[in-house]
Design a protein around this motif. Structure first.
Motif, PDB file in Angstrom:
ATOM      1  N   VAL A  43       0.833  -1.201   0.000  1.00  0.00           N
ATOM      2  CA  VAL A  43       0.000   0.000   0.000  1.00  0.00           C
ATOM      3  C   VAL A  43       0.865   1.248   0.000  1.00  0.00           C
ATOM      4  O   VAL A  43       0.627   2.206  -0.755  1.00  0.00           O
ATOM      5  CB  VAL A  43      -0.945  -0.001   1.217  1.00  0.00           C
ATOM      6  CG1 VAL A  43      -1.716   1.316   1.295  1.00  0.00           C
ATOM      7  CG2 VAL A  43      -1.901  -1.185   1.144  1.00  0.00           C
ATOM      8  N   LEU A  44       1.900   1.251   0.839  1.00  0.00           N
ATOM      9  CA  LEU A  44       2.767   2.426   0.948  1.00  0.00           C
ATOM     10  C   LEU A  44       3.454   2.723  -0.386  1.00  0.00           C
ATOM     11  O   LEU A  44       3.494   3.867  -0.841  1.00  0.00           O
ATOM     12  CB  LEU A  44       3.830   2.206   2.035  1.00  0.00           C
ATOM     13  CG  LEU A  44       3.309   1.948   3.462  1.00  0.00           C
ATOM     14  CD1 LEU A  44       4.462   1.744   4.423  1.00  0.00           C
ATOM     15  CD2 LEU A  44       2.433   3.102   3.916  1.00  0.00           C
ATOM     16  N   GLY A  70       2.194   6.173  -7.062  1.00  0.00           N
ATOM     17  CA  GLY A  70       1.043   6.826  -7.666  1.00  0.00           C
ATOM     18  C   GLY A  70       1.183   8.338  -7.721  1.00  0.00           C
ATOM     19  O   GLY A  70       0.883   8.969  -8.752  1.00  0.00           O
ATOM     20  N   VAL A  71       1.629   8.938  -6.624  1.00  0.00           N
ATOM     21  CA  VAL A  71       1.802  10.393  -6.582  1.00  0.00           C
ATOM     22  C   VAL A  71       2.844  10.842  -7.600  1.00  0.00           C
ATOM     23  O   VAL A  71       2.628  11.805  -8.364  1.00  0.00           O
ATOM     24  CB  VAL A  71       2.204  10.852  -5.158  1.00  0.00           C
ATOM     25  CG1 VAL A  71       2.635  12.319  -5.168  1.00  0.00           C
ATOM     26  CG2 VAL A  71       1.045  10.654  -4.200  1.00  0.00           C
ATOM     27  N   LEU A  72       3.986  10.158  -7.650  1.00  0.00           N
ATOM     28  CA  LEU A  72       5.065  10.571  -8.548  1.00  0.00           C
ATOM     29  C   LEU A  72       4.697  10.366 -10.015  1.00  0.00           C
ATOM     30  O   LEU A  72       4.977  11.225 -10.857  1.00  0.00           O
ATOM     31  CB  LEU A  72       6.339   9.797  -8.211  1.00  0.00           C
ATOM     32  CG  LEU A  72       7.033  10.215  -6.908  1.00  0.00           C
ATOM     33  CD1 LEU A  72       8.177   9.260  -6.579  1.00  0.00           C
ATOM     34  CD2 LEU A  72       7.565  11.648  -7.010  1.00  0.00           C
ATOM     35  N   VAL A  73       4.075   9.229 -10.327  1.00  0.00           N
ATOM     36  CA  VAL A  73       3.687   8.977 -11.721  1.00  0.00           C
ATOM     37  C   VAL A  73       2.620   9.968 -12.168  1.00  0.00           C
ATOM     38  O   VAL A  73       2.673  10.498 -13.291  1.00  0.00           O
ATOM     39  CB  VAL A  73       3.188   7.524 -11.891  1.00  0.00           C
ATOM     40  CG1 VAL A  73       2.563   7.329 -13.265  1.00  0.00           C
ATOM     41  CG2 VAL A  73       4.340   6.545 -11.697  1.00  0.00           C
ATOM     42  N   THR A  74       1.659  10.249 -11.296  1.00  0.00           N
ATOM     43  CA  THR A  74       0.618  11.227 -11.632  1.00  0.00           C
ATOM     44  C   THR A  74       1.231  12.590 -11.907  1.00  0.00           C
ATOM     45  O   THR A  74       0.887  13.256 -12.900  1.00  0.00           O
ATOM     46  CB  THR A  74      -0.403  11.342 -10.482  1.00  0.00           C
ATOM     47  OG1 THR A  74      -1.029  10.071 -10.279  1.00  0.00           O
ATOM     48  CG2 THR A  74      -1.468  12.384 -10.799  1.00  0.00           C
ATOM     49  N   LEU A  99      -5.827  24.420  -8.196  1.00  0.00           N
ATOM     50  CA  LEU A  99      -5.366  23.567  -7.090  1.00  0.00           C
ATOM     51  C   LEU A  99      -3.857  23.657  -6.895  1.00  0.00           C
ATOM     52  O   LEU A  99      -3.201  22.683  -6.548  1.00  0.00           O
ATOM     53  CB  LEU A  99      -5.769  22.109  -7.353  1.00  0.00           C
ATOM     54  CG  LEU A  99      -7.265  21.814  -7.413  1.00  0.00           C
ATOM     55  CD1 LEU A  99      -7.495  20.357  -7.801  1.00  0.00           C
ATOM     56  CD2 LEU A  99      -7.911  22.105  -6.059  1.00  0.00           C
ATOM     57  N   ARG A 100      -3.294  24.855  -7.124  1.00  0.00           N
ATOM     58  CA  ARG A 100      -1.846  25.026  -6.980  1.00  0.00           C
ATOM     59  C   ARG A 100      -1.381  24.599  -5.591  1.00  0.00           C
ATOM     60  O   ARG A 100      -0.432  23.831  -5.440  1.00  0.00           O
ATOM     61  CB  ARG A 100      -1.438  26.473  -7.246  1.00  0.00           C
ATOM     62  CG  ARG A 100       0.065  26.723  -7.027  1.00  0.00           C
ATOM     63  CD  ARG A 100       0.416  28.188  -7.239  1.00  0.00           C
ATOM     64  NE  ARG A 100       0.321  28.562  -8.643  1.00  0.00           N
ATOM     65  CZ  ARG A 100       1.318  28.392  -9.516  1.00  0.00           C
ATOM     66  NH1 ARG A 100       2.464  27.848  -9.124  1.00  0.00           N
ATOM     67  NH2 ARG A 100       1.152  28.765 -10.766  1.00  0.00           N
ATOM     68  N   ARG A 101      -2.069  25.103  -4.548  1.00  0.00           N
ATOM     69  CA  ARG A 101      -1.652  24.765  -3.187  1.00  0.00           C
ATOM     70  C   ARG A 101      -1.839  23.281  -2.904  1.00  0.00           C
ATOM     71  O   ARG A 101      -1.021  22.659  -2.224  1.00  0.00           O
ATOM     72  CB  ARG A 101      -2.435  25.599  -2.172  1.00  0.00           C
ATOM     73  CG  ARG A 101      -2.046  27.070  -2.163  1.00  0.00           C
ATOM     74  CD  ARG A 101      -2.744  27.789  -1.019  1.00  0.00           C
ATOM     75  NE  ARG A 101      -2.343  29.192  -0.946  1.00  0.00           N
ATOM     76  CZ  ARG A 101      -2.795  30.055  -0.032  1.00  0.00           C
ATOM     77  NH1 ARG A 101      -3.683  29.643   0.881  1.00  0.00           N
ATOM     78  NH2 ARG A 101      -2.379  31.300  -0.036  1.00  0.00           N
ATOM     79  N   ALA A 102      -2.922  22.724  -3.441  1.00  0.00           N
ATOM     80  CA  ALA A 102      -3.178  21.301  -3.214  1.00  0.00           C
ATOM     81  C   ALA A 102      -2.107  20.448  -3.881  1.00  0.00           C
ATOM     82  O   ALA A 102      -1.646  19.447  -3.309  1.00  0.00           O
ATOM     83  CB  ALA A 102      -4.555  20.926  -3.749  1.00  0.00           C
ATOM     84  N   GLY A 103      -1.685  20.831  -5.084  1.00  0.00           N
ATOM     85  CA  GLY A 103      -0.635  20.086  -5.774  1.00  0.00           C
ATOM     86  C   GLY A 103       0.676  20.159  -5.036  1.00  0.00           C
ATOM     87  O   GLY A 103       1.375  19.143  -4.868  1.00  0.00           O
ATOM     88  N   ALA A 104       1.037  21.373  -4.582  1.00  0.00           N
ATOM     89  CA  ALA A 104       2.275  21.533  -3.829  1.00  0.00           C
ATOM     90  C   ALA A 104       2.223  20.755  -2.520  1.00  0.00           C
ATOM     91  O   ALA A 104       3.198  20.123  -2.105  1.00  0.00           O
ATOM     92  CB  ALA A 104       2.532  23.015  -3.553  1.00  0.00           C
ATOM     93  N   PHE A 105       1.047  20.784  -1.868  1.00  0.00           N
ATOM     94  CA  PHE A 105       0.900  20.063  -0.602  1.00  0.00           C
ATOM     95  C   PHE A 105       1.021  18.558  -0.825  1.00  0.00           C
ATOM     96  O   PHE A 105       1.635  17.853  -0.019  1.00  0.00           O
ATOM     97  CB  PHE A 105      -0.451  20.384   0.031  1.00  0.00           C
ATOM     98  CG  PHE A 105      -0.702  19.654   1.312  1.00  0.00           C
ATOM     99  CD1 PHE A 105      -0.234  20.155   2.515  1.00  0.00           C
ATOM    100  CD2 PHE A 105      -1.414  18.462   1.324  1.00  0.00           C
ATOM    101  CE1 PHE A 105      -0.448  19.475   3.701  1.00  0.00           C
ATOM    102  CE2 PHE A 105      -1.645  17.770   2.501  1.00  0.00           C
ATOM    103  CZ  PHE A 105      -1.161  18.286   3.696  1.00  0.00           C
ATOM    104  N   ALA A 106       0.432  18.057  -1.917  1.00  0.00           N
ATOM    105  CA  ALA A 106       0.466  16.613  -2.184  1.00  0.00           C
ATOM    106  C   ALA A 106       1.901  16.121  -2.343  1.00  0.00           C
ATOM    107  O   ALA A 106       2.291  15.081  -1.787  1.00  0.00           O
ATOM    108  CB  ALA A 106      -0.353  16.290  -3.429  1.00  0.00           C
TER     109      ALA A 106
END
Length: 453
Positions: free
Chosen positions: A155-156, A162-166, A278-285
């Protein structure tokens, strides 16, 4: 398959998690500073050499009748030299400490970038404080016996990948559509220079996590074949993700890579998410993913290194004061000692220096295992070509890395050189202590004998 044994999926997750767990977040800024838009090529080259070293490990594991696995046991089985085996083990320990310090450094950088803490408190910079605190926290967790199960690791790793590929795919599409002034560049003109090769040497530490599988084969079902497949799957996947993220980041955040190279991913992710508000959301992710990934990398590497050190204690390759090999789990003194050295590196070192030192350690050990596999090439199940490539690659990487540091980062060069010499000297003094003592006693007898005449 017994419930407690790991299968192929879990083994791939462990190998991939060991590489991607913190590598891309820690080394991307350092590598792009050398290779620029050709960073993808540096990762690809480092991956090829790592894959050839992986073949060498797999081949030695296949022909080792005891199937103990790991660099130290390979030297013991095929060379029979305890001193050389111990020196390989100590070099690996220092390499793992350097890796953990690299992850802890990146953890502190992204904590500050996320805004969780300010850059400084008064005149005290808080990045080193956060890094040391992270190491201390994970030492505490390991002392309590915390560890991830194979299912949890799946899962980890899925979340991190997933985050990096996206991000990588979205970044390339975003730039490719021409929605910004940014443009994709593969740095093809730099492929005729030494820059990608030097950058590959510096980035080599980001491809070291897979060999941890060889140290715990009793928990893996059909270990020889499972580990073989896991290594050959994990390394190409890591190369692909590293290259994709590098191309996207170089295109989206070139100024950030120059000004704040360690956290340029944050600005790049924000740029991708900006068109949909979603600039802040992308940076936060990305920041949250970096914290999660580097933190879990510290924890997993500390756990594996602790057991690796315990095995060396059992084989009398470490002094007894380092820990009690008969203790249940990882000896407390061993964990605390590893954590303390890691914390010092993370607090006072530079990311470039830490990364370079760790890369030196793994270049040396992977090169040695490639040389050992090449030495055993007459065995039916060993093809000499991959070990030859692995040995040639690591042999080229080592002087190029030192040359780069001397030419461009003179202070880091001296730090890495001094640490390397000290480590080698300490290893020789420890493993050859009896021979040195005999020589000293012989000299003393000769001197005393001459004076009595």
């Amino acid at each position: 398959m017994p419930d407690e044994q790991l299968g192929l999926t879990e083994s791939v997750s462990i190998a991939l998690g060991g590489m991607i767990g913190g590598g891309i977040y820690a080394v991307l800024g350092v590598v792009t500073g050398i290779a620029g838009a050709a960073t993808w090529a540096a990762f690809a080259l480092a991956g090829v050499v790592a894959a050839c070293a992986g073949y060498s490990y797999n081949a030695l594991n296949d022909v080792d009748d005891e199937n103990q696995g790991g660099s130290v046991s390979f030297v013991q089985s095929f060379v029979g030299n305890a001193t050389l085996a111990g020196m390989v083990g100590w070099t690996l320990l220092f390499g793992y400490v350097g890796s953990m310090a690299m992850y802890a450094f990146a953890f502190g950088e992204f904590t500050v970038a996320l805004g969780a803490v300010p850059d400084s408190l008064g005149s005290v910079p808080l990045r080193p404080v956060v890094s040391v605190g992270a190491v201390a926290g994970f030492v505490g967790l390991n002392l309590l016996g915390a560890q991830a199960t194979g299912t949890a690791e799946n899962v980890l790793v899925a979340l991190k990948v997933g985050v990096l590929v996206t991000f990588g795919v979205a970044g390339v599409i975003y730039v490719g559509l021409g929605t910004d002034a940014a443009s994709l560049s593969l740095g093809l003109s730099q492929l005729t220079t030494f820059d990608p090769i030097v950058a590959a040497a510096v980035s080599f530490v980001a491809f070291q996590g897979w060999q941890l599988l060889f140290y715990d084969q009793e928990s893996i079902a059909d270990p020889v074949e499972t580990i073989r497949t896991a290594v050959y799957v994990a390394i190409p996947v890591a190369v692909g993700i590293y290259a994709l993220v590098a191309v996207a980041t170089v295109a989206l955040a070139p100024q950030a890579l120059r000004a704040h190279p360690h956290t340029a991913l944050v600005q790049a992710a924000g740029a991708v998410a900006a068109p949909v508000g979603l600039r802040r959301a992308g940076a936060f992710a990305i920041s949250a993913s970096a914290l999660f990934s580097t933190g879990s990398a510290i924890n997993a590497t500390l756990f594996s290194t602790g057991y690796f050190a315990k095995g060396m204690l059992s084989a009398d390759l470490l002094p007894d004061r380092v820990g009690d090999s008969s203790a249940s789990g990882i000896p407390t003194r061993t964990l605390v000692g590893l954590g303390a050295v890691t914390a010092v590196f993370a607090a006072v070192g530079s990311l470039g220096g830490i990364t370079s030192f760790a890369s030196v350690a793994f270049i040396v050990v992977f090169g040695a295992m490639s040389a050992l596999a090449l030495r055993e090439r007459d065995r039916e199940r060993i093809d000499p070509r991959p070990p030859a490539v692995g040995l040639a690659g690591t042999t080229a990487f080592l002087p190029l890395l030192f040359w780069h540091l001397y030419a461009n980062e003179r202070n880091t060069f001296y730090v890495v050189l001094v640490i390397s010499v000290v480590v080698l000297g300490v290893e020789l003094l420890y493993f050859e202590r009896e021979a040195i003592r005999d020589e000293i006693e012989a000299v003393e007898r000769d001197v005393l004998g001459d004076s009595s005449r």
